[in-house]
Write an enzyme that holds these catalytic residues in place. Structure first.
Site, short mmCIF file in Angstrom:
data_model
loop_
_atom_site.label_atom_id
_atom_site.label_comp_id
_atom_site.label_asym_id
_atom_site.label_seq_id
_atom_site.Cartn_x
_atom_site.Cartn_y
_atom_site.Cartn_z
N CYS A 122 5.98 20.28 -5.73
CA CYS A 122 7.18 19.66 -6.32
C CYS A 122 8.26 20.73 -6.54
O CYS A 122 7.97 21.79 -7.13
CB CYS A 122 6.78 19.03 -7.65
SG CYS A 122 8.15 18.34 -8.59
N HIS A 149 0.82 -1.22 0.00
CA HIS A 149 0.00 0.00 0.00
C HIS A 149 0.85 1.27 0.00
O HIS A 149 0.37 2.34 0.37
CB HIS A 149 -0.98 -0.01 1.19
CG HIS A 149 -2.09 -0.99 1.03
ND1 HIS A 149 -2.95 -1.35 2.05
CD2 HIS A 149 -2.52 -1.68 -0.07
CE1 HIS A 149 -3.84 -2.24 1.59
NE2 HIS A 149 -3.59 -2.46 0.32
N CYS A 208 4.79 13.50 -7.22
CA CYS A 208 4.26 14.68 -7.91
C CYS A 208 3.14 14.28 -8.86
O CYS A 208 3.30 13.38 -9.69
CB CYS A 208 5.37 15.40 -8.67
SG CYS A 208 4.74 16.85 -9.53
N ASN A 231 -3.32 -12.97 15.69
CA ASN A 231 -4.27 -11.86 15.85
C ASN A 231 -4.99 -12.06 17.17
O ASN A 231 -5.47 -13.16 17.44
CB ASN A 231 -5.27 -11.88 14.67
CG ASN A 231 -6.01 -10.58 14.53
OD1 ASN A 231 -6.52 -10.03 15.51
ND2 ASN A 231 -6.09 -10.06 13.32
P1 OAD Z 1 -7.31 -3.37 10.29
O1 OAD Z 1 -7.41 -2.19 11.18
O2 OAD Z 1 -8.46 -3.69 9.40
O3 OAD Z 1 -7.05 -4.67 11.16
C1 OAD Z 1 -6.09 -4.71 12.17
C2 OAD Z 1 -6.08 -6.11 12.73
O4 OAD Z 1 -5.02 -6.20 13.66
C3 OAD Z 1 -7.36 -6.49 13.48
O5 OAD Z 1 -7.80 -7.76 13.04
C4 OAD Z 1 -6.92 -6.54 14.95
O6 OAD Z 1 -7.62 -7.53 15.70
C5 OAD Z 1 -5.47 -6.92 14.79
N1 OAD Z 1 -4.58 -6.50 15.92
C6 OAD Z 1 -4.73 -5.48 16.78
N2 OAD Z 1 -3.69 -5.42 17.64
C7 OAD Z 1 -2.87 -6.44 17.30
C8 OAD Z 1 -1.61 -6.93 17.82
N3 OAD Z 1 -1.00 -6.32 18.85
N4 OAD Z 1 -1.05 -8.01 17.23
C9 OAD Z 1 -1.66 -8.62 16.17
N5 OAD Z 1 -2.83 -8.20 15.65
C10 OAD Z 1 -3.43 -7.14 16.20
O7 OAD Z 1 -5.94 -3.19 9.47
P2 OAD Z 1 -5.48 -3.85 8.10
O8 OAD Z 1 -5.93 -5.27 8.02
O9 OAD Z 1 -4.06 -3.56 7.93
O10 OAD Z 1 -5.79 0.41 3.43
O11 OAD Z 1 -6.33 -3.01 7.06
C11 OAD Z 1 -6.11 -3.20 5.71
C12 OAD Z 1 -6.20 -1.92 4.96
O12 OAD Z 1 -7.42 -1.25 5.29
C13 OAD Z 1 -5.14 -0.89 5.29
O13 OAD Z 1 -3.92 -1.11 4.64
C14 OAD Z 1 -5.78 0.39 4.86
C15 OAD Z 1 -7.14 0.18 5.44
O14 OAD Z 1 -8.16 0.89 4.86
C16 OAD Z 1 -5.85 1.57 2.76
O15 OAD Z 1 -5.84 2.65 3.32
C17 OAD Z 1 -5.91 1.39 1.29
#
Ligand code: OAD
Length: 249
Positions: A156, A127, A135, A222
């Protein structure tokens, strides 16, 4: 009770250790939860950014075209949070794992740069990076860790065009080669570790499903159950910064 107060699940830990001991081709997919113990907010869940903010107002090309300053203010705030953050023991454990596994690839959805700061090398940022500025005029890209930025929205130095954060927004394509490399590695791995992600945002989450569809063992880390939990070989209900150092000791 917070998830870290739960005792670590011993049977799953033992199974995870076994999987890791024999693994020579490892793929790791990380998400926002991996950086939670570094103090970086996640997106979903009770404290998640998407509870406070609307992605369509802040994380789409249309939002940026409408109000680049507003979008930049949000990214500046997040750059400030990340600037204070340090890699946690989970990041450090992945660096040690990389050093001992012949074929290794870390694919992260995180834009915070903490994996690189810890020392991970064989990795791709699916991502993008919050530290990269691109830019909109000439396409020039640079890394810039300055915080705060001298002007918002930044411009820029070459062509004077508007700079944007070098991240992937909703509605945009992921870097194709990096995504393909991660999916192929997942299909061919002997262990996929999926840590700190809700695994609901595609195509990045497809790295995990590619491993599952190819019949590869997947280890999920998780504190909460996800849609993957019932499908994986081992689902460790634990924080990555606590359990990975134990697994990679
Ligand atoms: P999320 O916020 O959707 O999920 C975070 C996950 O981490 C959850 O399932 C939590 O239970 C888990 N979690 C929390 N604390 C933790 C810990 N200490 N150890 C392990 N796990 C833990 O985040 P992402 O899955 O990264 O994209 O979200 C995916 C994408 O959605 C992001 O990259 C972003 C967002 O919108 C864009 O902005 C395009």
């Amino acid at each position: 009770m917070s998830p870290s107060a739960e005792p670590l699940p011993e049977a799953e830990l033992a199974r995870a250790r076994e999987l890791l001991a024999g693994a020579r081709r490892v793929v790791v997919l990380t998400g926002a939860g991996f950086s939670a113990e570094s103090g970086v907010p996640t997106f979903r869940g009770p404290q998640g950014l998407w509870r406070q903010f609307r992605p369509e107002e802040l994380a789409t090309p249309e939002a940026f075209a409408r109000d680049p300053r507003l979008v930049w203010e949000w990214y500046e705030w997040r750059r400030g949070l990340v600037a204070q953050a340090r890699p946690n023991p989970g990041h450090e454990a992945l660096v040690r794992l990389e050093a001992r596994v012949p074929e290794f690839l870390l694919a992260t959805q995180n834009v915070d740069g903490l994996h690189q700061l810890a020392g991970s090398q064989r990795m791709s940022e699916l991502h993008g990076s919050i530290w990269r500025l691109r830019c909109c005029g000439c396409g020039d890209e640079r890394l810039d860790r300055a915080h705060p930025l001298p002007e918002l929205p930044p411009r820029c130095g070459g062509c004077g065009g508007l700079l944007r954060p070098g991240v992937v927004w909703y509605g945009e394509s992921l870097p194709l080669e990096a995504l393909q490399a991660a999916v192929e590695a997942a299909r061919a791995c002997d262990l996929a570790i999926v840590a700190g992600t809700s695994a609901v945002v595609y195509p990045a989450a497809g790295v995990a499903t590619a491993a599952l569809q190819a019949g590869r063992p997947v280890l999920e880390i998780n504190p909460e159950r996800t849609e993957l939990s019932g499908l994986v070989a081992v689902s460790l209900r634990a924080r990555s910064g606590e359990v990975l150092p134990l697994l990679v000791a």
